[in-house]
Design a protein around this motif. Structure first.
Motif, PDB file in Angstrom:
ATOM      1  N   MET A   1      74.158 144.650 -69.806  1.00 33.18           N
ATOM      2  CA  MET A   1      74.038 144.910 -68.402  1.00 33.18           C
ATOM      3  C   MET A   1      75.291 144.412 -67.712  1.00 33.18           C
ATOM      4  O   MET A   1      75.937 143.486 -68.192  1.00 33.18           O
ATOM      5  N   LYS A   2      75.621 145.045 -66.598  1.00 33.99           N
ATOM      6  CA  LYS A   2      76.845 144.707 -65.897  1.00 33.99           C
ATOM      7  C   LYS A   2      76.540 143.763 -64.732  1.00 33.99           C
ATOM      8  O   LYS A   2      75.608 144.001 -63.964  1.00 33.99           O
ATOM      9  N   VAL A   3      77.332 142.695 -64.609  1.00 35.38           N
ATOM     10  CA  VAL A   3      77.168 141.737 -63.515  1.00 35.38           C
ATOM     11  C   VAL A   3      77.710 142.366 -62.236  1.00 35.38           C
ATOM     12  O   VAL A   3      78.833 142.879 -62.212  1.00 35.38           O
ATOM     13  N   GLN A   4      76.909 142.341 -61.186  1.00 36.84           N
ATOM     14  CA  GLN A   4      77.257 142.941 -59.901  1.00 36.84           C
ATOM     15  C   GLN A   4      78.365 142.142 -59.195  1.00 36.84           C
ATOM     16  O   GLN A   4      78.663 141.014 -59.570  1.00 36.84           O
ATOM     17  N   PRO A   5      78.961 142.718 -58.147  1.00 35.22           N
ATOM     18  CA  PRO A   5      80.117 142.089 -57.483  1.00 35.22           C
ATOM     19  C   PRO A   5      79.932 140.642 -57.026  1.00 35.22           C
ATOM     20  O   PRO A   5      80.889 139.892 -57.013  1.00 35.22           O
ATOM     21  N   TYR A   6      78.745 140.252 -56.657  1.00 34.70           N
ATOM     22  CA  TYR A   6      78.542 138.865 -56.218  1.00 34.70           C
ATOM     23  C   TYR A   6      77.938 137.975 -57.295  1.00 34.70           C
ATOM     24  O   TYR A   6      77.440 136.891 -57.002  1.00 34.70           O
ATOM     25  N   GLY A   7      77.963 138.449 -58.542  1.00 34.63           N
ATOM     26  CA  GLY A   7      77.569 137.599 -59.664  1.00 34.63           C
ATOM     27  C   GLY A   7      76.108 137.629 -60.053  1.00 34.63           C
ATOM     28  O   GLY A   7      75.610 136.688 -60.664  1.00 34.63           O
ATOM     29  N   TYR A   8      75.403 138.683 -59.752  1.00 34.06           N
ATOM     30  CA  TYR A   8      73.992 138.753 -60.100  1.00 34.06           C
ATOM     31  C   TYR A   8      73.690 139.988 -60.940  1.00 34.06           C
ATOM     32  O   TYR A   8      74.480 140.920 -61.000  1.00 34.06           O
ATOM     33  N   VAL A   9      72.539 139.958 -61.580  1.00 34.61           N
ATOM     34  CA  VAL A   9      72.004 141.118 -62.298  1.00 34.61           C
ATOM     35  C   VAL A   9      70.537 141.273 -61.912  1.00 34.61           C
ATOM     36  O   VAL A   9      69.896 140.308 -61.491  1.00 34.61           O
ATOM     37  N   TYR A  10      70.020 142.484 -62.042  1.00 31.49           N
ATOM     38  CA  TYR A  10      68.600 142.750 -61.817  1.00 31.49           C
ATOM     39  C   TYR A  10      67.934 143.034 -63.149  1.00 31.49           C
ATOM     40  O   TYR A  10      68.459 143.777 -63.972  1.00 31.49           O
ATOM     41  N   LEU A  11      66.771 142.437 -63.334  1.00 32.93           N
ATOM     42  CA  LEU A  11      65.976 142.684 -64.529  1.00 32.93           C
ATOM     43  C   LEU A  11      64.512 142.649 -64.128  1.00 32.93           C
ATOM     44  O   LEU A  11      64.045 141.647 -63.556  1.00 32.93           O
ATOM     45  N   HIS A  12      63.798 143.719 -64.380  1.00 32.46           N
ATOM     46  CA  HIS A  12      62.370 143.834 -64.036  1.00 32.46           C
ATOM     47  C   HIS A  12      62.107 143.490 -62.576  1.00 32.46           C
ATOM     48  O   HIS A  12      61.144 142.794 -62.248  1.00 32.46           O
ATOM     49  N   GLY A  13      62.997 143.958 -61.684  1.00 26.99           N
ATOM     50  CA  GLY A  13      62.818 143.750 -60.255  1.00 26.99           C
ATOM     51  C   GLY A  13      63.166 142.362 -59.757  1.00 26.99           C
ATOM     52  O   GLY A  13      62.903 142.037 -58.604  1.00 26.99           O
ATOM     53  N   ILE A  14      63.746 141.534 -60.603  1.00 25.30           N
ATOM     54  CA  ILE A  14      64.121 140.178 -60.219  1.00 25.30           C
ATOM     55  C   ILE A  14      65.646 140.079 -60.213  1.00 25.30           C
ATOM     56  O   ILE A  14      66.311 140.529 -61.147  1.00 25.30           O
TER      57      ILE A  14
END
Length: 70
Positions: A1-14
């Motif tokens: 999975m790719k880390v988003q611009p502000y340093g987060y990822v989404y997994l199962h809506g979290i």
């Protein structure tokens, strides 16, 4: 999975905060019903956490922002 611009990822809506420095990088996630582990491309563990309770929408990486206290 790719880390988003502000340093987060989404997994199962979290939304899981990983690290802003990892923005744009590909990381791996392994989970079961009790915990989740995020690892870098080289296998280095970045973040481990117990699986959050139902209804949780955000999980911090536990690293405080700003300057470290003296």
């Amino acid at each position: 999975m790719k880390v988003q611009p502000y340093g987060y990822v989404y997994l199962h809506g979290i939304k899981f905060q990983i690290a802003k420095q990892r923005a744009g990088q590909t990381i791996h996630a392994v989970w079961d019903e009790t915990s989740i582990v995020f690892a870098g491309a080289n296998g280095e563990v970045l973040f481990e956490h117990g699986w959050p309770p139902k209804g949780t929408t955000y999980v911090s990486n536990g690293i405080r922002r700003g300057r470290p206290s003296k």
